[in-house]
Design a protein around this motif. Structure first.
Motif, short mmCIF file in Angstrom:
data_model
loop_
_atom_site.label_atom_id
_atom_site.label_comp_id
_atom_site.label_asym_id
_atom_site.label_seq_id
_atom_site.Cartn_x
_atom_site.Cartn_y
_atom_site.Cartn_z
N VAL B 143 19.95 57.14 93.61
CA VAL B 143 20.95 58.17 93.33
C VAL B 143 20.58 59.43 94.11
N ALA B 144 21.57 60.26 94.36
CA ALA B 144 21.32 61.46 95.16
C ALA B 144 20.99 62.67 94.32
N PHE B 145 21.29 62.61 93.01
CA PHE B 145 21.21 63.83 92.22
C PHE B 145 19.81 64.06 91.66
N THR B 146 19.63 65.30 91.20
CA THR B 146 18.41 65.72 90.52
C THR B 146 18.81 66.27 89.17
N ILE B 147 18.07 65.93 88.13
CA ILE B 147 18.36 66.48 86.80
C ILE B 147 17.53 67.76 86.64
N GLU B 148 18.21 68.83 86.28
CA GLU B 148 17.49 70.08 86.00
C GLU B 148 17.71 70.43 84.54
N THR B 149 16.62 70.52 83.81
CA THR B 149 16.74 70.71 82.37
C THR B 149 16.79 72.21 82.03
N PRO B 150 17.25 72.55 80.82
CA PRO B 150 17.26 73.96 80.43
C PRO B 150 15.87 74.59 80.47
N ALA B 151 14.83 73.80 80.25
CA ALA B 151 13.47 74.34 80.27
C ALA B 151 12.96 74.52 81.69
N GLY B 152 13.76 74.14 82.68
CA GLY B 152 13.37 74.35 84.06
C GLY B 152 12.67 73.17 84.71
N ARG B 153 12.58 72.06 84.00
CA ARG B 153 11.97 70.88 84.63
C ARG B 153 13.00 70.21 85.53
N THR B 154 12.49 69.56 86.59
CA THR B 154 13.42 68.83 87.48
C THR B 154 12.97 67.38 87.57
N PHE B 155 13.95 66.52 87.61
CA PHE B 155 13.70 65.10 87.78
C PHE B 155 14.50 64.66 89.00
N GLU B 156 13.81 64.49 90.12
CA GLU B 156 14.50 64.15 91.37
C GLU B 156 14.81 62.67 91.42
#
Lengths: 809, 363
Positions: B143-156
């Motif tokens: 997948v191309a997207f990255t998840i950015e959480t409210p706490a500022g964590r990113t999951f590429e």
């Protein structure tokens, strides 16, 4: 009475029976589906329920084997009929014994037998010209598994349709149908063997038994062709190996299976049931060559020493290594006929190369170096070159189109992964494959289509945005898709166009257009520069024209050299074009600067009486030499810059259309160009001097701006200059004719060039007119205080500027 | 008596004469085909797609709502999940249960239209994002997207949305669950399958992006102009994916149990997905069948029958599994291979049909 009643009853009965419609015939594919699926239902019932239910399914399958299906097999493929009946009996015995392995093997036997029978009936119908029967039986067949580059074949369907329409003869249609079916069944044979192996590894004996039995049945379809190629004895040996394979699988004997499998592999080694046509073989050979050459190129980009730095590049290397292997697999048989030992070495080399690059895809360190990969590739290439027939060494457009598609797939994958740098790299690679492959010929056949393909790769065409724009905008894969589809369509059209024969008139016309278009640019430059050389300065035209002549000569030499060096030249084509363009621009900038200063400067120096003669002499001596060299160089580069590209286009056209047609078109184009040149020079002489100067200045500026735009665009194609798209819709013809492309770099360079030209004019104005005027005013202001002194030189009159030395006293 | 017998006999003859020959799909369908429209009903395919897209939007909206509530609850406890579970067990359990059920409704909403979405080039990218895309370890299919959480964590490039939601909600992926707490939702001292405490920060980010993507899909589906090439391409592309679906089934919990290497497909068996996808393809085919029949009636029959049988085959396995039948890995191999064989035959048939209609199948 009773007798009458009986008679009436008989008559009524007879009429009723006659009136009842006959049972509808069951199409062969329907009968096959019923039989096959009922047998599989039986297999499923042995898993889900019990043998009793399974037995019912087998009985139904046996009952379904009749009617037209059986009758046709009995007539055209009696051995297949016997095999089918045997298989059904075995199936019945298997369910009675609750033996799922035997049942699975029986089903494999049955499928092999029925496909074999259908193959025979189909061909018999085609040969008899019975398209309707052939079409019905053609639905009972297997297909190749679809992959990115191998869709299920449609040749047989098409041939039968053409036969029905009377557009082909039975023998021709039979050849095509036979080839399509043999190709499909050989592909399926390989798949059944792979399935059997995989099932054995997982301990799935039933699946292995079915696949092995089916494989034996598939070989029976190919056996006649096998015998044609290898002889009856080899056929018997191969058939026996398949029989042992089947038996070992049914007996779940792993050792016997392995031994038989090795014999089957040996028997199939190098065998191609549906041999390629010479054109197909040449295409596969070119694919092998091109794919192999790209392995070290991609690998080198992805490693640093023995460490992987860019996984994406390694994945590309793996893809190309796999492609090379696949292409080699199709050609191995023919290569082995020519040189078995070399073929073995190539096979080993390719396998090792693929293993090495795959290892780099699995581990980040301790991988082979780029030198190692290059050395291995070089060895394989040398072997291929020594083994290939000459016909396989000629470059074909089809392999270029394959490479373009592979690279565009990589581009899309990179976009999908958010790797836009890699996507741009892949896009440029795809463009390079097009630019130095099919484009050269396509220009001769369909220039408009060439522009569309280029537009879709760059900044837009056919109502879609260009890939360069989309990548620069970081578009999503979804947004890129419509452009990719349009580009696939355009490339397909291009491939079809190049595959068709083209009328002579079209070739001549297109060659003339190419020469005329490219020549026009050169004429414009030459006319602009030589326009001011009138009167005593007329002889200064000579170095320009000499240079132009040299440019033509070098172009002709390039044509001759291109006969043997086309590959090498094409490889560096765009870089060479960019370099020549830069030289031309540099010289033009110098000449432009000189032009404006010379025009106005000469009059200014006339005030220096004592130094004038010496300077003028020095001017004629020193400056003329520098001037002559510069003008000659300008003439040469102006013509050769266009000449080089034209030669490559015409060479490619000549390869397909023949020399005479291309030379005719070239002559026509040159004639048109010469006509325009003469008209331009004549016009120059007729114009009033001042107007002519203005026109000349504008022409030089326009040519410079156009040349700058096109050269920067070329340098973007080589990767020397970045691409930053402008959000402006500019038609593609504006680029081709005016050098105007929608990027910051090209427009920026053109603005800078225009600023230079205009700046040169104002600088000349400043030096020639304004500064002397200011000095004269200052001198006049100081004159009353210095009476009796020699008055300053009079201000040169505008409109009587010395040109070409006419104003010299 | 003889008169009665004669009448009875005549009646039987009349009955036999009226019955006609063997019931043959070919004969009856041939008669029907002459009256059938010779055009594909592409509008019906689009309608089907939009209806399912609406359902997916509704379900993801519901999922987002509950994920927001779960996040708010966790935030009140400063993301001390153990304390949250101890003090607010009932609400936590209700939220988790509701989200799991929402997921189970969202799944078929998508799977039933997956055949169209994944098979149509203009929409195929959504399938990557929603259902088919891998994580970054498989760059070509990621997948191309990255998840950015409210706490500022990113999951590429973490994987597709269904995978993310399912593994978080069922706790089968450690990265996506709350740390430092046993998810004993019912408080019986034992953690059974289905009891999970998702990482609220991660889950709410996934739910928001999932809903947004579903809305985008709905919008693009609305804008999509279906054509014959799209429909046939979807059938050719999607039908032969059986082997990978069955492979996922074989590696899933349904077959491999605790040894499952596939952390997804725990909420719904892959067989359900397979049956749903094939159901969608059957609908697509039914609407293009008149077009194919125009060129080759027999071909239209053959493919229609093959596709329906394949669907029925998958549906039967699904039902047997739901009834408690346990399949072995060997069964899954055998059944999957058969499905693949049939699917490839269907793809081959449709390719022939496209050739006869002069329709170019897309990439």
């Amino acid at each position: 009475m009773r007798r009458a009643a009986a008679l009436v009853l008989t008559l009524v009965l007879g009429a009723a029976v006659a009136a009842a419609p006959a049972p509808a015939a069951v199409a062969p594919w329907q009968a096959f589906d019923t039989i096959d699926h009922r047998l599989f239902d039986a297999q499923t019932e042995l898993i889900l329920t019990d043998a009793g239910v399974a037995a019912r399914d087998v009985r139904a399958a046996r009952a379904a084997y009749g009617g037209d299906l059986r009758a046709a097999l009995q007539e055209h493929a009696p051995a297949a009929d016997r095999a089918a009946r045997r298989a059904l009996r075995r199936a019945q015995a298997a369910v009675a014994a609750d033996d799922d392995l035997a049942l699975a093997a029986a089903r494999g036997d049955l499928r092999g037998a029925l496909y074999r029978g259908s193959y025979a009936v189909t061909l018999a119908a085609v040969r008899a010209g019975d398209a309707q029967t052939a079409a019905a039986w053609l639905k009972l067949r297997e297909f190749r598994t679809a992959t990115r580059f191998t869709r299920p074949g449609v040749d047989a369907t098409r041939a039968v349709r053409d036969l029905a329409r009377g557009e082909t003869t039975p023998p021709e249609a039979a050849l095509i149908v036979e080839k399509d079916l043999l190709d499909a069944y050989q592909a399926r044979l390989r798949e059944h063997l792979a399935d059997a192996d995989a099932a054995g590894e997982k301990g799935n004996d039933a699946r292995r038994g079915e696949a092995a039995a089916h494989a034996a049945g598939s070989f029976a379809i190919l056996a006649d062709r096998y015998e044609e190629e290898r002889g009856a004895q080899e056929r018997a040996r191969a058939t026996e190996a398949f029989a042992r394979l089947r038996a070992a699988a049914i007996a779940a004997d792993d050792d016997a299976y392995a031994a038989a499998r090795a014999d089957v592999d040996a028997a199939l080694e190098g065998f191609t049931a549906a041999p390629f046509t010479p054109e197909e073989a040449a295409r596969r050979a070119q694919q092998l060559t091109r794919f192999l050459a790209l392995v070290p190129v991609e690998y080198e980009r992805g490693v640093d020493g023995d460490r992987v730095t860019l996984d994406f590049e390694i994945q590309e290397a793996i893809a190309f290594a796999g492609g090379a292997q696949a292409a080699f697999g199709d050609l191995r048989d023919q290569l082995a006929d020519r040189d078995p030992r070399a073929t073995e070495q190539i096979a080993t080399g390719l396998a090792e190369l693929e293993a090495i690059v795959k290892r780099a895809g699995e581990q980040p360190t301790g991988v082979a170096t780029e030198d190692d990969v290059q050395a291995r590739t070089d060895r394989i290439e040398a072997l291929l070159d020594a083994t290939y027939p000459e016909a396989w060494k000629a470059s074909t457009d089809d392999s270029d189109f394959d490479l373009i598609q592979i690279t565009l797939d990589r581009m899309e994958a990179a976009i999908g992964a958010g790797q836009y740098g890699q996507a741009e790299q892949a896009r440029l690679e795809a463009y390079a494959f097009f630019e130095f492959g099919p484009e050269r010929r396509l220009q001769g056949f369909d220039p408009a289509l060439t522009n569309e393909v280029e537009g879709l790769i760059w900044f837009g065409a056919r109502g879609e945005e260009g890939l360069a724009q989309l990548i620069a905008d970081h578009a999503t894969r979804r947004d890129v898709r419509p452009t990719r589809l349009a580009l696939d369509q355009a490339l397909g059209d291009a491939q079809a166009t190049l595959g068709d024969s083209t009328s002579r008139a079209t070739v001549v016309t297109n060659a003339a257009i190419i020469v005329f278009r490219e020549g026009l640019e050169a004429v414009l430059i030459l006319a602009a520069i030589t326009a001011s050389f009138a009167g005593a300065r007329r002889r200064e035209r000579r170095p320009v024209l000499i240079g132009a002549g040299l440019g033509l000569l070098v172009s002709v030499v390039t044509w001759i050299a291109a006969q043997t060096l086309l590959e090498s030249l094409a490889q560096y084509g765009e870089k060479l074009e960019a370099i020549v363009g830069l030289v031309a621009i540099g010289v033009l900038l110098l000449i432009t600067n000189w032009f404006f200063h010379k025009v106005y400067w000469t009059g200014w120096i006339s005030s220096f009486h004592k130094r004038r003669k010496r300077i003028l002499q020095g001017d004629r001596f020193m400056f003329f030499s520098a001037q002559a060299v510069g003008l000659c160089l300008l003439g040469l580069t102006s013509v050769y810059r266009e000449g080089f590209e034209t030669v490559l286009f015409l060479q490619s056209l000549e390869l397909s259309a023949g020399t005479v047609a291309v030379l005719e078109g070239t002559a026509l184009g040159l004639a048109l160009t010469l006509g325009v040149a003469l008209a331009t020079f004549a016009l120059q002489r007729k114009l009033p001097y001042k107007k002519m100067l203005i026109v000349t200045g504008v022409m030089i500026g326009a040519v410079l701006v156009m040349m700058v735009g096109q050269t920067v665009r070329t340098m973007q194609g080589t990767g020397w200059v970045p691409i930053t798209p402008l959000d402006v819709d500019i038609p593609y013809w504006a680029g081709q004719w005016l050098g105007v492309y929608p990027t910051w770099e090209t427009i920026g360079a053109q603005v800078a060039a225009m600023a230079f030209v205009i700046g040169s004019y104002f600088l000349a104005e400043e030096i020639r007119i304004k500064r002397p005027r200011r000095r004269a005013r200052r001198a006049a202001a100081a004159a009353p205080a210095t009476a009796g002194e020699t008055p300053p030189p009079a201000e040169p009159e505008a409109g009587r500027e010395p040109i070409g030395g006419r104003a010299h006293p | 008596m003889p008169r009665t017998a004669l009448l009875a006999l005549l009646a039987c003859v009349a009955l036999v004469a009226g019955c006609g020959g063997e019931d043959d799909d070919g004969a009856t369908s041939a008669a029907t085909a002459t009256t059938a429209a010779a055009e594909a009903d592409l509008g019906a395919i689009k309608e089907y797609l939009l209806e399912h897209a609406d359902r997916l939007v509704a379900e993801t909206e519901s999922l987002q709502r509950d994920a927001e509530a779960y996040h708010a609850l966790a935030e009140r406890y400063d993301f001390d999940y153990a304390r949250m579970l101890a003090d607010d067990r009932e609400q936590v359990t209700q939220l988790i249960d509701r989200m799991q059920r929402t997921f189970q409704a969202a799944n078929p909403a998508y799977e039933e239209m997956e055949g169209v979405v994944a098979g149509v080039p203009a929409l195929a990218d959504y399938d990557v994002q929603i259902d088919a895309g891998a994580d970054g370890s498989d760059p070509e299919n990621a997948v191309a997207f990255t998840i950015e959480t409210p706490a500022g964590r990113t999951f590429e490039q973490p994987g597709n949305f269904f995978f993310l939601a399912e593994t978080s909600l069922w706790g089968t992926e450690e990265r996506f669950v709350a740390e430092g707490v046993e998810p004993d939702l019912d408080g019986d001292g034992e953690v059974t399958f289905g009891e999970a405490l998702p990482d609220a920060d991660f889950l709410v980010a996934v739910a928001r992006d999932f809903h947004a993507t579903a809305q985008d899909l709905r919008e693009d589906a609305e804008a999509w102009e279906p054509n014959e090439a799209d429909a046939l391409t979807a059938l050719v592309v999607m039908t032969p994916t059986m082997s990978e679906y069955f492979a996922a089934w074989k590696n899933s919990r349904a077959i491999a149990g605790e040894d499952a290497t596939e952390s997804g497909f725990v909420a719904a068996s892959r067989l359900q997905d397979i049956a749903d996808i094939l159901g969608g393809l059957v609908l697509v085919y039914d609407n293009v069948r008149p077009l194919i029949a125009q060129a080759d009636e027999a071909q239209a029959q053959q493919t229609g029958r093959s596709l329906q049988e394949l669907h029925d085959f998958a549906a039967r396995l699904r039902d047997e599994e739901a009834d408690g039948k346990r399949f072995t890995a060997q069964d899954a191999d055998t059944l999957g291979s058969e499905a693949q064989d049939r699917a490839e035959a269907i793809a081959g048939q449709i390719t022939q049909a496209a050739e006869q209609l002069g329709i170019e199948l897309q990439a």
